[in-house]
Write a protein that holds these residues in place. Structure first.
Motif, PDB file in Angstrom:
ATOM      1  N   GLU A   2       0.846  -1.181   0.000  1.00 48.04           N
ATOM      2  CA  GLU A   2       0.000   0.000   0.000  1.00 48.04           C
ATOM      3  C   GLU A   2       0.883   1.232   0.000  1.00 48.04           C
ATOM      4  O   GLU A   2       1.917   1.281   0.628  1.00 48.04           O
ATOM      5  N   SER A   6      -3.388   9.934   3.204  1.00 47.98           N
ATOM      6  CA  SER A   6      -4.815  10.096   3.451  1.00 47.98           C
ATOM      7  C   SER A   6      -5.292  11.381   2.789  1.00 47.98           C
ATOM      8  O   SER A   6      -4.568  12.366   2.716  1.00 47.98           O
ATOM      9  N   ILE A  31     -13.139   6.954   1.430  1.00 46.75           N
ATOM     10  CA  ILE A  31     -12.410   7.573   0.334  1.00 46.75           C
ATOM     11  C   ILE A  31     -13.351   7.735  -0.852  1.00 46.75           C
ATOM     12  O   ILE A  31     -14.465   7.211  -0.858  1.00 46.75           O
ATOM     13  N   CYS A  34     -13.113   3.284  -4.860  1.00 48.06           N
ATOM     14  CA  CYS A  34     -12.359   2.036  -4.900  1.00 48.06           C
ATOM     15  C   CYS A  34     -12.495   1.448  -6.298  1.00 48.06           C
ATOM     16  O   CYS A  34     -13.600   1.413  -6.860  1.00 48.06           O
ATOM     17  N   SER A  55      -9.263  10.722  -4.202  1.00 50.57           N
ATOM     18  CA  SER A  55      -8.648   9.668  -3.397  1.00 50.57           C
ATOM     19  C   SER A  55      -9.152   8.327  -3.922  1.00 50.57           C
ATOM     20  O   SER A  55     -10.362   8.087  -3.996  1.00 50.57           O
ATOM     21  N   VAL A  57      -8.379   3.971  -4.161  1.00 48.51           N
ATOM     22  CA  VAL A  57      -7.651   2.747  -3.823  1.00 48.51           C
ATOM     23  C   VAL A  57      -7.933   1.732  -4.928  1.00 48.51           C
ATOM     24  O   VAL A  57      -9.091   1.493  -5.275  1.00 48.51           O
ATOM     25  N   TYR A  59      -7.479  -2.131  -6.019  1.00 49.83           N
ATOM     26  CA  TYR A  59      -7.177  -3.489  -5.557  1.00 49.83           C
ATOM     27  C   TYR A  59      -6.883  -4.380  -6.756  1.00 49.83           C
ATOM     28  O   TYR A  59      -7.544  -4.267  -7.797  1.00 49.83           O
ATOM     29  N   THR A 101      -3.716   4.872  -4.411  1.00 51.97           N
ATOM     30  CA  THR A 101      -3.035   3.837  -3.630  1.00 51.97           C
ATOM     31  C   THR A 101      -3.313   2.475  -4.257  1.00 51.97           C
ATOM     32  O   THR A 101      -4.455   2.195  -4.631  1.00 51.97           O
ATOM     33  N   ILE A 103      -3.317  -1.640  -3.709  1.00 54.76           N
ATOM     34  CA  ILE A 103      -3.266  -2.721  -2.716  1.00 54.76           C
ATOM     35  C   ILE A 103      -3.379  -4.047  -3.462  1.00 54.76           C
ATOM     36  O   ILE A 103      -4.369  -4.291  -4.173  1.00 54.76           O
ATOM     37  N   ARG A 127     -12.743  -1.536   3.925  1.00 48.90           N
ATOM     38  CA  ARG A 127     -12.575  -0.141   3.524  1.00 48.90           C
ATOM     39  C   ARG A 127     -13.905   0.391   3.011  1.00 48.90           C
ATOM     40  O   ARG A 127     -14.672  -0.338   2.385  1.00 48.90           O
ATOM     41  N   CYS A 129     -15.921   3.310   0.701  1.00 49.70           N
ATOM     42  CA  CYS A 129     -15.727   4.253  -0.410  1.00 49.70           C
ATOM     43  C   CYS A 129     -17.088   4.773  -0.853  1.00 49.70           C
ATOM     44  O   CYS A 129     -18.112   4.143  -0.619  1.00 49.70           O
TER      45      CYS A 129
END
Ligand SMILES: Cc1cc2nc3c(=O)[nH]c(=O)nc-3n(C[C@H](O)[C@H](O)[C@H](O)COP(=O)(O)OP(=O)(O)OC[C@H]3O[C@@H](n4cnc5c(N)ncnc54)[C@H](O)[C@@H]3O)c2cc1C
Length: 344
Positions: A2, A6, A31, A34, A55, A57, A59, A101, A103, A127, A129
């Motif tokens: 990761e 933030s 966030i 995602c 922001s 993330v 995956y 980010t 992950i 998480r 989102c």
């Protein structure tokens, strides 16, 4: 792994600087977006959203559809690139945008929540989102016969547009069931006149299938393939049939089922069509509020460049949905203006 910091937020009136915005969420750790899947679709979406300062993330479970491919074709400026290299370049480029980010984990569950979505990964992390983009791709189901898996991506293929050029003028077997195998055989005529259909269930041919193949003088072998024979370098030399015959050939193209890589879309209530694709509305939206899809998850042309374009389309729609809800990006891209004074 990761990385990334933030997010900070600003509302249109500046009143909530550094705080989660009041609209769409009451969850402090929420966030913006995602993205599940870091193939061409997910990566291109992350690129556009990173450039919007959202922001994000991303995956990824490390199971790209084209893992067996020796070279990605039909992608302008990258024709023939190793698909793993394309993904690595994509990650590097997206990595330049600090609000994104990555992950490396599988998302095993997702559910709607009052503030958007909540995801759970294989390592037990969760998480929240506001918006969820599924770019989880599909899986090619290979015939369970010796040679298919071993030679897949080299002498055994499923997509004429991806690999037909490399076998132009050669002897090609088109293998599968009607009507898809007739479509495949006719498509292959673009690259070679030397096409033979091998079909385990010949009785399923419609009159139209027979007419179309007959008009093009395509031979049909009514048998199953017992094994595909090849060289250690991956070249195909022939198809051994279950009835004892052997067809000498230079490549085998097959038709296959194409299930979703992930059940997340279906579990979240997305409508699926007869081909197993997520039904998509305008600009990558689904019927589930806040849920978008891009890439092979959807129907249509399954080229990587299309997946990337759909990722970009989804990202723009997502950014606009967030903006419409009064959610503006991070301070890094949208610095607060001084209220008074300053240089003229
Ligand atoms: C052998 C082969 C050769 C091909 N050759 C070409 C070609 O030459 N040219 C071309 O344009 N196209 C080619 N394709 C098609 C190409 O692979 C797809 O169009 C492209 O990969 C689709 O991109 P995508 O982002 O939708 O999905 P993918 O690239 O499959 O990426 C999806 C990602 O989502 C991840 N994922 C799935 N579920 C989860 C989850 N629950 N949690 C976390 N991560 C998840 C997967 O690990 C994967 O990394 C080929 C395909 C194959 C099989």
């Amino acid at each position: 792994m990761e990385r990334g910091g933030s997010p900070a937020y600003v509302c249109p009136d500046g009143a909530h600087w550094g705080q989660p915005p009041p609209a769409m969420t009451a969850h402090s750790a929420t966030i913006d977006v995602c993205i599940v899947g870091a193939g061409p679709a997910g990566l291109n979406a992350a690129l556009v959203l990173g450039r919007c300062g959202r922001s994000v993330v991303v995956y990824d479970s490390g199971q790209p559809r084209n893992a067996a491919s020796q070279g990605l074709r039909c992608f302008l400026s990258r024709d023939g690139i190793n698909p793993h290299e394309l993904r690595a370049i994509g990650r590097l480029e997206v990595g330049a945008y600090p609000s994104v980010t990555f992950i490396d984990a599988q998302v095993v569950a997702a559910k709607r929540s009052p503030y958007g979505f909540e995801l759970v990964t294989s390592d037990g992390q969760s998480r929240a989102c506001r918006i969820l983009l599924l770019a989880t791709g599909r899986v090619d189901v290979l015939p369970d016969r010796p040679g298919f898996r071993e030679l897949y991506g080299r002498g055994v293929h499923h997509c004429p547009y991806c690999d037909g050029w490399e076998h132009r003028g050669q002897r090609i077997v088109a293998y599968g069931e009607y009507p898809a195998v007739a479509d495949l055989a006719l498509a292959l005529l673009t690259w070679t006149p030397r096409v033979t259909v091998v079909v385990p269930e010949p009785g399923q041919a419609s009159a139209d299938d027979r007419r179309r193949l007959g008009e093009q003088r395509i031979e049909v072998a009514p048998a199953d393939i017992a094994s595909v024979e090849g060289t250690p370098e991956g070249g195909v030399t022939g198809a051994q049939l279950a009835n004892g015959e052997r067809i000498a050939c230079d490549a085998v193209f097959f038709t296959s089922a194409l299930p979703q890589r992930s059940a997340l879309a279906e579990n979240l209530g997305c409508e699926m069509d007869d081909g197993g694709s997520v039904v998509c509305r305008a600009h990558a939206a689904t019927g589930v509020p806040g849920l978008y899809v891009a890439g092979n998850v959807r129907g249509g042309v399954h080229l990587a460049i299309m997946a990337a374009a759909e990722g970009a389309e989804a990202a723009i729609a997502i950014n606009e949905e967030l903006a419409d809800n009064g959610l503006n990006p991070t301070e890094a891209v949208r610095p607060r203006q001084p209220t008074s004074g300053g240089d003229a």
